[in-house]
Design a protein around this motif. Structure first.
Motif, PDB file in Angstrom:
ATOM      1  N   VAL A  56       0.832  -1.202   0.000  1.00 49.63           N
ATOM      2  CA  VAL A  56       0.000   0.000   0.000  1.00 49.63           C
ATOM      3  C   VAL A  56       0.868   1.255   0.000  1.00 49.63           C
ATOM      4  O   VAL A  56       0.589   2.219  -0.724  1.00 49.63           O
ATOM      5  CB  VAL A  56      -0.949  -0.013   1.218  1.00 49.63           C
ATOM      6  CG1 VAL A  56      -1.525   1.379   1.465  1.00 49.63           C
ATOM      7  CG2 VAL A  56      -2.074  -1.006   0.995  1.00 49.63           C
ATOM      8  N   VAL A  57       1.928   1.260   0.798  1.00 44.65           N
ATOM      9  CA  VAL A  57       2.822   2.421   0.844  1.00 44.65           C
ATOM     10  C   VAL A  57       3.452   2.666  -0.524  1.00 44.65           C
ATOM     11  O   VAL A  57       3.482   3.803  -1.024  1.00 44.65           O
ATOM     12  CB  VAL A  57       3.919   2.218   1.903  1.00 44.65           C
ATOM     13  CG1 VAL A  57       4.973   3.316   1.799  1.00 44.65           C
ATOM     14  CG2 VAL A  57       3.314   2.223   3.298  1.00 44.65           C
ATOM     15  N   VAL A  58       3.935   1.594  -1.161  1.00 44.94           N
ATOM     16  CA  VAL A  58       4.582   1.737  -2.471  1.00 44.94           C
ATOM     17  C   VAL A  58       3.576   2.227  -3.514  1.00 44.94           C
ATOM     18  O   VAL A  58       3.855   3.166  -4.277  1.00 44.94           O
ATOM     19  CB  VAL A  58       5.211   0.398  -2.900  1.00 44.94           C
ATOM     20  CG1 VAL A  58       5.742   0.497  -4.328  1.00 44.94           C
ATOM     21  CG2 VAL A  58       6.334   0.008  -1.949  1.00 44.94           C
ATOM     22  N   LEU A  59       2.403   1.601  -3.560  1.00 48.91           N
ATOM     23  CA  LEU A  59       1.400   1.963  -4.567  1.00 48.91           C
ATOM     24  C   LEU A  59       0.885   3.387  -4.357  1.00 48.91           C
ATOM     25  O   LEU A  59       0.755   4.155  -5.321  1.00 48.91           O
ATOM     26  CB  LEU A  59       0.244   0.968  -4.524  1.00 48.91           C
ATOM     27  CG  LEU A  59       0.546  -0.441  -5.043  1.00 48.91           C
ATOM     28  CD1 LEU A  59      -0.644  -1.356  -4.817  1.00 48.91           C
ATOM     29  CD2 LEU A  59       0.918  -0.408  -6.519  1.00 48.91           C
ATOM     30  N   CYS A  60       0.569   3.732  -3.115  1.00 50.53           N
ATOM     31  CA  CYS A  60       0.056   5.080  -2.853  1.00 50.53           C
ATOM     32  C   CYS A  60       1.104   6.143  -3.157  1.00 50.53           C
ATOM     33  O   CYS A  60       0.773   7.220  -3.671  1.00 50.53           O
ATOM     34  CB  CYS A  60      -0.397   5.192  -1.393  1.00 50.53           C
ATOM     35  SG  CYS A  60      -1.990   4.414  -1.060  1.00 50.53           S
ATOM     36  N   THR A  61       2.360   5.841  -2.849  1.00 47.97           N
ATOM     37  CA  THR A  61       3.420   6.817  -3.125  1.00 47.97           C
ATOM     38  C   THR A  61       3.600   7.029  -4.623  1.00 47.97           C
ATOM     39  O   THR A  61       3.628   8.167  -5.112  1.00 47.97           O
ATOM     40  CB  THR A  61       4.739   6.361  -2.504  1.00 47.97           C
ATOM     41  OG1 THR A  61       4.570   6.201  -1.085  1.00 47.97           O
ATOM     42  CG2 THR A  61       5.841   7.380  -2.759  1.00 47.97           C
ATOM     43  N   LEU A  62       3.696   5.922  -5.368  1.00 48.85           N
ATOM     44  CA  LEU A  62       3.930   6.035  -6.811  1.00 48.85           C
ATOM     45  C   LEU A  62       2.708   6.607  -7.530  1.00 48.85           C
ATOM     46  O   LEU A  62       2.821   7.578  -8.299  1.00 48.85           O
ATOM     47  CB  LEU A  62       4.275   4.658  -7.388  1.00 48.85           C
ATOM     48  CG  LEU A  62       5.609   4.053  -6.942  1.00 48.85           C
ATOM     49  CD1 LEU A  62       5.805   2.671  -7.566  1.00 48.85           C
ATOM     50  CD2 LEU A  62       6.766   4.964  -7.319  1.00 48.85           C
ATOM     51  N   LEU A  63       1.538   6.009  -7.277  1.00 50.93           N
ATOM     52  CA  LEU A  63       0.328   6.470  -7.965  1.00 50.93           C
ATOM     53  C   LEU A  63      -0.053   7.878  -7.546  1.00 50.93           C
ATOM     54  O   LEU A  63      -0.419   8.712  -8.382  1.00 50.93           O
ATOM     55  CB  LEU A  63      -0.823   5.511  -7.677  1.00 50.93           C
ATOM     56  CG  LEU A  63      -0.681   4.079  -8.207  1.00 50.93           C
ATOM     57  CD1 LEU A  63      -1.862   3.225  -7.767  1.00 50.93           C
ATOM     58  CD2 LEU A  63      -0.546   4.069  -9.716  1.00 50.93           C
ATOM     59  N   HIS A 115      -4.317   2.753   7.245  1.00 47.72           N
ATOM     60  CA  HIS A 115      -4.068   1.325   7.090  1.00 47.72           C
ATOM     61  C   HIS A 115      -2.648   0.912   7.432  1.00 47.72           C
ATOM     62  O   HIS A 115      -2.414  -0.256   7.775  1.00 47.72           O
ATOM     63  CB  HIS A 115      -4.390   0.891   5.653  1.00 47.72           C
ATOM     64  CG  HIS A 115      -5.848   0.778   5.370  1.00 47.72           C
ATOM     65  ND1 HIS A 115      -6.628  -0.238   5.878  1.00 47.72           N
ATOM     66  CD2 HIS A 115      -6.691   1.562   4.642  1.00 47.72           C
ATOM     67  CE1 HIS A 115      -7.875  -0.093   5.469  1.00 47.72           C
ATOM     68  NE2 HIS A 115      -7.939   0.993   4.721  1.00 47.72           N
ATOM     69  N   VAL A 116      -1.686   1.813   7.331  1.00 50.16           N
ATOM     70  CA  VAL A 116      -0.283   1.465   7.587  1.00 50.16           C
ATOM     71  C   VAL A 116       0.156   1.932   8.966  1.00 50.16           C
ATOM     72  O   VAL A 116       0.615   1.135   9.794  1.00 50.16           O
ATOM     73  CB  VAL A 116       0.624   2.051   6.489  1.00 50.16           C
ATOM     74  CG1 VAL A 116       2.091   1.720   6.781  1.00 50.16           C
ATOM     75  CG2 VAL A 116       0.220   1.513   5.123  1.00 50.16           C
ATOM     76  N   PHE A 117       0.007   3.231   9.233  1.00 51.71           N
ATOM     77  CA  PHE A 117       0.414   3.755  10.540  1.00 51.71           C
ATOM     78  C   PHE A 117      -0.677   3.598  11.595  1.00 51.71           C
ATOM     79  O   PHE A 117      -0.427   3.829  12.780  1.00 51.71           O
ATOM     80  CB  PHE A 117       0.807   5.230  10.407  1.00 51.71           C
ATOM     81  CG  PHE A 117       1.969   5.460   9.489  1.00 51.71           C
ATOM     82  CD1 PHE A 117       3.251   5.090   9.873  1.00 51.71           C
ATOM     83  CD2 PHE A 117       1.786   6.016   8.233  1.00 51.71           C
ATOM     84  CE1 PHE A 117       4.328   5.283   9.027  1.00 51.71           C
ATOM     85  CE2 PHE A 117       2.851   6.217   7.379  1.00 51.71           C
ATOM     86  CZ  PHE A 117       4.128   5.858   7.771  1.00 51.71           C
TER      87      PHE A 117
END
Length: 379
Positions: A56-63, A115-117
């Motif tokens: 989720v972190v990778v996708l949200c950051t890139l997108l 969802h992450v933190f």
């Protein structure tokens, strides 16, 4: 004092919904605790594993980053061009870009934080955040509908289009759309929460009856888009048949018919992307109203929600960057920056090439039509 509430047994989804109702007042403090009770109802919605959180972190950051940069570029190119920002078509595109930019930032940041933190805010702050996310996506779909109506009017009434849709009318329509979207989105913040109504299986503190109302509202917007573009596609279908009959002949309106066919191809992409990005999340929202959801389904919904972010990233490519006028504006800006960096003097006068043969002919009093690729009307 009465006896403490018994722990409910049965399906996990139904238990979670009931516990969320019991924890409505508990969710008010930022730490999710009140009067010594160590219970945080938000935890029931934080279902992602450690590996999924990383994804989720990778996708949200890139997108999110790519979508924000694309939409910022579109906003800059339109607002920096005196000619484009006076065109109703590009005002609607600007509204779409603004909504998608806000969606990229607001959704990505809040999604990762939740969802992450696993950040838990006060009830008012949380409802403000989820209302802001709802506003950005609702305004984005509303802008898509206005863009569809604009193109329909341009194609259906080309001789009177300029008088039918002026810049002032476009701004008033956009203002109404944003105010209505804000009102619908912030209803939970105004008090429409799931205390004591049943809570949504997917969104904390959001009642099922509000979710149903929002789904009906967004369905009306999508129906408007489909009906409007359906009329345009039918007109293009008629022109395809006419072109087949006069393949080797040069008849009046042939160029206009070919533009309709190009329009149909672009609208096919528009509708396909719209369906792929929004349908999975909407289906799961409807499904959540009928039955309790397992954690696995909630995880699927979390990743389906990211498709809405993909749609915000795709919109600038479909609606804006395919426009010849915007590409010409981008080339002009790059040339100006190069001159400025080289110290060759002030920026020159902007005069990019027309985006299609039809727009060039429009200056010669020929019927204004649509951009052959970007499909924007000429005023």
């Amino acid at each position: 004092m009465g006896a403490p509430p018994r722990r409910l047994l049965g399906k996990p989804g139904r238990t979670q919904r009931t516990r969320s109702m019991e924890g409505c007042s508990v969710a008010t403090p930022a730490n999710g605790s009140k009067d010594g009770l160590d219970f945080n109802p938000m935890k029931e919605y934080m279902v992602l594993s450690a590996q999924q959180q990383i994804a989720v972190v990778v996708l949200c950051t890139l997108l999110g980053l790519l979508s924000a940069l694309e939409n910022l570029a579109v906003l800059y190119l339109i607002l920096s061009s005196r000619r484009l920002r006076r065109r109703p078509s590009y005002l609607f595109i600007s509204s779409l870009a603004a909504a998608d930019f806000l969606a990229s930032v607001v959704f990505a940041c809040n999604f990762v934080n939740f969802h992450v933190f696993q950040g838990v805010d006060s009830k008012a702050v949380f409802l403000l955040k989820i209302g802001s996310v709802t506003l950005t996506f609702t305004a984005s779909v509303g802008s898509l509908l206005l863009t569809a109506i604009d193109r329909y009017l341009c194609l259906r009434y080309p001789p009177t289009y300029k008088a039918l849709l002026t810049c002032r009318k476009a701004l008033v329509t956009l203002g109404i759309m944003w105010v209505l979207s804000a009102f619908v989105s912030y209803l939970p913040l105004m008090g429409w929460t799931c205390c004591p109504s049943p809570c949504s299986e997917l969104f904390p503190l959001i009642p099922n009856n509000y979710l149903l109302g929002w789904l009906l509202f967004i369905t009306l917007l999508f129906a408007g888009i489909l009906v409007t573009y359906g009329h345009v596609l039918w007109k293009a279908h008629q022109h395809v048949a006419s072109l087949a009959e006069h393949r080797d002949e040069q008849v009046p309106g042939m160029t206009r018919m070919r533009l309709d066919v190009m329009l149909a191809k672009t609208l096919g992409v528009v509708l396909a992307v719209l369906f792929v990005c929004w349908f999975p999340a909407l289906v799961l929202m409807v499904y959540s109203l009928a039955t309790p959801l397992s954690d696995q389904v909630k995880k699927v919904f979390a990743f389906c929600s990211l498709l809405c972010l993909v749609h915000s990233m795709a919109n600038p490519i479909i609606y804006a960057l395919r426009s010849g006028e915007l590409r010409a504006s981008a080339r002009h800006r790059l040339a100006c920056w190069k001159k400025h960096l080289r110290g060759l003097g002030p920026e020159g006068k902007e005069e990019g090439p027309r985006s299609s043969v039809t727009e060039t002919e429009a200056d010669g009093k020929v019927t204004p039509w649509a951009d052959s690729r970007g499909l924007y009307c000429s005023d």
